[in-house]
Design an enzyme around this catalytic site. Sequence first.
Site, PDB file in Angstrom:
ATOM      1  N   GLU A 254       0.968  -0.444  -0.148  1.00 62.05           N
ATOM      2  CA  GLU A 254       0.292  -0.072  -0.229  1.00 62.05           C
ATOM      3  C   GLU A 254       0.890   1.747   0.373  1.00 62.05           C
ATOM      4  OE1 GLU A 254      -1.930   3.362   2.222  1.00 62.05           O
ATOM      5  OE2 GLU A 254      -2.549   1.413   3.259  1.00 62.05           O
ATOM      6  N   CYS A 288      -2.919   8.316   4.023  1.00 69.31           N
ATOM      7  CA  CYS A 288      -2.566   8.017   3.005  1.00 69.31           C
ATOM      8  C   CYS A 288      -4.004   7.953   2.041  1.00 69.31           C
ATOM      9  CB  CYS A 288      -2.669   5.996   2.858  1.00 69.31           C
ATOM     10  SG  CYS A 288      -1.108   6.052   3.329  1.00 69.31           S
TER      11      CYS A 288
END
Length: 481
Positions: A254, A288
């Site tokens: 990720e 994020c």
Amino acid sequence: MPSLETNGSNGYSAVQFFNVIDGKPRPSKDYHQVIDPRTEEPLWDAPIATSQDLDDAVEAATRAFKTWKKSTTAERQKAVHDVANCILENVDILTEVQMRETGKSRLMSKFDVERSAWHFEYYRTVALEDELQYEDETVRIIATHAPIGVLGAISPWNFPLILSTVKVVSALATGNCVIIKPSPFTPYSLLKFCELAQSVLPPGVFQVVNGGAELGELMTLHRGIHHISFTGTIAVGQRILRNCAATLKKVILELAGNNACIVCDDADLNKVVPQVAIGALFHAGQVCVASKRIYVHESLYDRFLDMLVEESKKFAVDDEQSVSFGPLSNKVNFERAVGFIEDCKKNGYKIVTGGEVRPSGKGFWIPPTIVSKPPEDALLVREEQFAPIVPVMSWTDEDDVIARANLDNAGLGASVYTPDLDRAQKIARQLESGTVWINQFERPHHAGFFGGWKLSGFGGELGKQGLLHYCHTQSLQIAKT
């Protein structure tokens, strides 16, 4: 329960922290200290694991896997429920430790700890089942799911518990063993969590080793580790992928998300602006999936910009009870953010609010900073800032704004605001992002699969589908006689 006692001479906690190997705390000859982002004062000693510590952890995990992989779904679900209870029983100590290492407010840190428990509770009732893939008069084909083995998890610093528990519970729920390495910027909460969890898990099933990039490199190259899950930067993710190719490890990455937020011409700004502000400024933009680039229809632009500036004032600097805002979590990210501001000033971009550095004089603080209409080739637009520095651009043509949104490093998340849900879905389905939020700010949900596209990731986690990335799928083809 371990308690946090304060040393009256310096005000710091007397909690001790250990690597945890084969169910036991292990000290180290070498330690490092993290800097409190609010005070810039050193925190506690954190042990630095050696290569031998890692080898010992892999050996212990390999032994434990022989039994753990044979555990039933019901046994594993009880175990993850017990871990959830362990987190909640120790919410105060975990909240305090994470608050100090990340710079988050107490309320924000407590929310993170409680949400970490939610991840475990979710998988108490969600599991992969055998699936009938095909059947006719000659054959019955069943897909079943086998654990991979020993997982090496490498965790980030922005949400050290939330993002780590995703990896830990996904591994445990599918019958894997996990060795986790926290970020050296935020080691304490994860070291303490793993130590506490030993009371409800078999030795070797969940272990923690603390260290820097060198230790992470060893994990990606170790032949006894079969699977890597990493959250972090694109450059490190690419290096991990290259390292894992040597032993064909399974990999989940990720990575960075330079996420676009698109506000359409029919949006209700009274509803939308507060949502966009949270999406861009929560945790000082260190999320994020935060809105890193905001595109507002030209017909609404001036009004939106004025309202966003006003809304940004609610994100107070140096307010210890602020639920949503705080300092940047470490000096490295702070200096990187300062570089973005300096680049905007050097190029004469219009900063409509913010732009100051260290307004409180101490701590890694940058106030909400909004930049009006920087060009598409500006550093602030091309690269993920991971800070409360927000570029706001305008658009008039739908195809054009979609093309501008679809950067190679923007494949993690996106958001679209319009009351026309058909239009929203039409736009969302053209955005090259793993998750698109419609009429809400960006936050992953524990029940929704989450993964990045393009430079933003490889594989994924969360939801029932996320468990598939922690398993081998085996096809059983059974002849009918």
